[in-house]
Design a protein around this motif. Sequence first.
Motif, PDB file in Angstrom:
ATOM      1  N   ALA A 181      48.939  38.256  42.284  1.00 14.59           N
ATOM      2  CA  ALA A 181      47.395  38.825  42.417  1.00 14.59           C
ATOM      3  C   ALA A 181      46.417  39.488  41.286  1.00 14.59           C
ATOM      4  N   CYS A 185      43.977  40.394  37.563  1.00 15.65           N
ATOM      5  CA  CYS A 185      42.172  41.452  37.715  1.00 15.65           C
ATOM      6  C   CYS A 185      41.907  42.155  37.029  1.00 15.65           C
ATOM      7  N   LEU A 207      42.423  50.123  42.991  1.00 13.75           N
ATOM      8  CA  LEU A 207      42.462  50.347  44.127  1.00 13.75           C
ATOM      9  C   LEU A 207      43.754  50.389  45.459  1.00 13.75           C
ATOM     10  N   CYS A 213      45.494  48.061  47.843  1.00 14.86           N
ATOM     11  CA  CYS A 213      45.719  46.832  46.978  1.00 14.86           C
ATOM     12  C   CYS A 213      46.850  45.991  47.119  1.00 14.86           C
TER      13      CYS A 213
HETATM   14  S1  SF4 Z   1      45.957  46.767  42.284  1.00  9.95           S
HETATM   15 FE1  SF4 Z   1      44.116  47.227  40.801  1.00  9.95          FE
HETATM   16  S2  SF4 Z   1      44.278  45.789  38.936  1.00  9.95           S
HETATM   17 FE2  SF4 Z   1      45.928  45.821  40.457  1.00  9.95          FE
HETATM   18  S3  SF4 Z   1      44.693  44.098  41.583  1.00  9.95           S
HETATM   19 FE3  SF4 Z   1      44.720  45.709  42.400  1.00  9.95          FE
HETATM   20  S4  SF4 Z   1      42.903  46.447  42.478  1.00  9.95           S
HETATM   21 FE4  SF4 Z   1      44.336  44.387  40.905  1.00  9.95          FE
END
Ligand code: SF4
Length: 299
Positions: A181, A185, A207, A213
């Motif tokens: 994912a 991004c 995030l 995230c």
């Molecule tokens: S870690 Fe940061 S850059 Fe990676 S998918 Fe999540 S929000 Fe996007």
Amino acid sequence: MRNKPKVVWIQALTCNGNTQSLLSSNASRFEQFLNQFELVYHPSLTHHTTLNDVLQSNASYDFLLIEGALTSNTQFLTLSDQSSTAIVEKLIKRSHYVIAVGSCASYGGVHAKFEHNDDVVGVQSVVGKKSACKSGHDTINLTGCPVHPEWILQTLYTLKAKGNIALDDEQRPIELYSHLAHHGCTRNEYFEWKVESKSFGLKEGCLFYEQGCRGPMTHSSCNKILWNDTSSKTRVGMPCIGCTETDFPRENMLETKKNIGIPAEVPLGISKRAYLSLTGIAKTFKIERLIGKLIDENR
Ligand code: SF4
Ligand code: SF4
């Protein structure tokens, strides 16, 4: 395969989310699907055939799609007075391909988390990884909560055209699940320079460091094949919650577990020690452009 392959869609223990997702597919793609496949039975979308008709006929079906987790406990769920497990066991022998649609169908999902539901499982736990379907093709897992509608359609079209689809170790189509994912991004630059988003819904920041995230460790093409052809969770400021992985759903999904201030899980393929060094160096830079608002109307 015939010009119009026959599709049967069964719903077991489900919130209906994957059906809603399919209905949210690109309109021309959905129309194409309805023109090129024969949707024989779907509990919400067809009316000319009942589940009893399907069960009582001897017809063969090209695709058996199962949404939701299965259970043999009729106190939890019955369909046409039978358990969902019994129904799938019968239909699998008359189907060329079996596809688990969504994370509940693939691994049991949220339903399997309740301790009193110890009988609730994903499709491959009932039919096996090497299913007894007519083509002999392995059970296909389209994980996601819900699964992206285009992933369903691409899988059907690939099987229609080629007769098989390459799968990863979790039985997911490689073409759809080899990306993370994180790939695509729009926040990757913030990730690299360790600039955390201040809250949900902002355009700025990554995030990963505070808000849980899972993009860097979640196999999915959410930022490659965009939702509604437009966007994704991370693009609108919602952390990826890793809904395509076997450990979904986890507890406290919107926070990042840490040990001594370092994320307990680091991006796939990077050692913790290397990650720690990179983070330390990146944090020494202060990049004004990444600290301010992307669109600052007062500037
Ligand atoms: S870690 Fe940061 S850059 Fe990676 S998918 Fe999540 S929000 Fe996007
Ligand atoms: S971005 Fe993550 S949480 Fe969202 S649908 Fe994709 S895999 Fe699931």
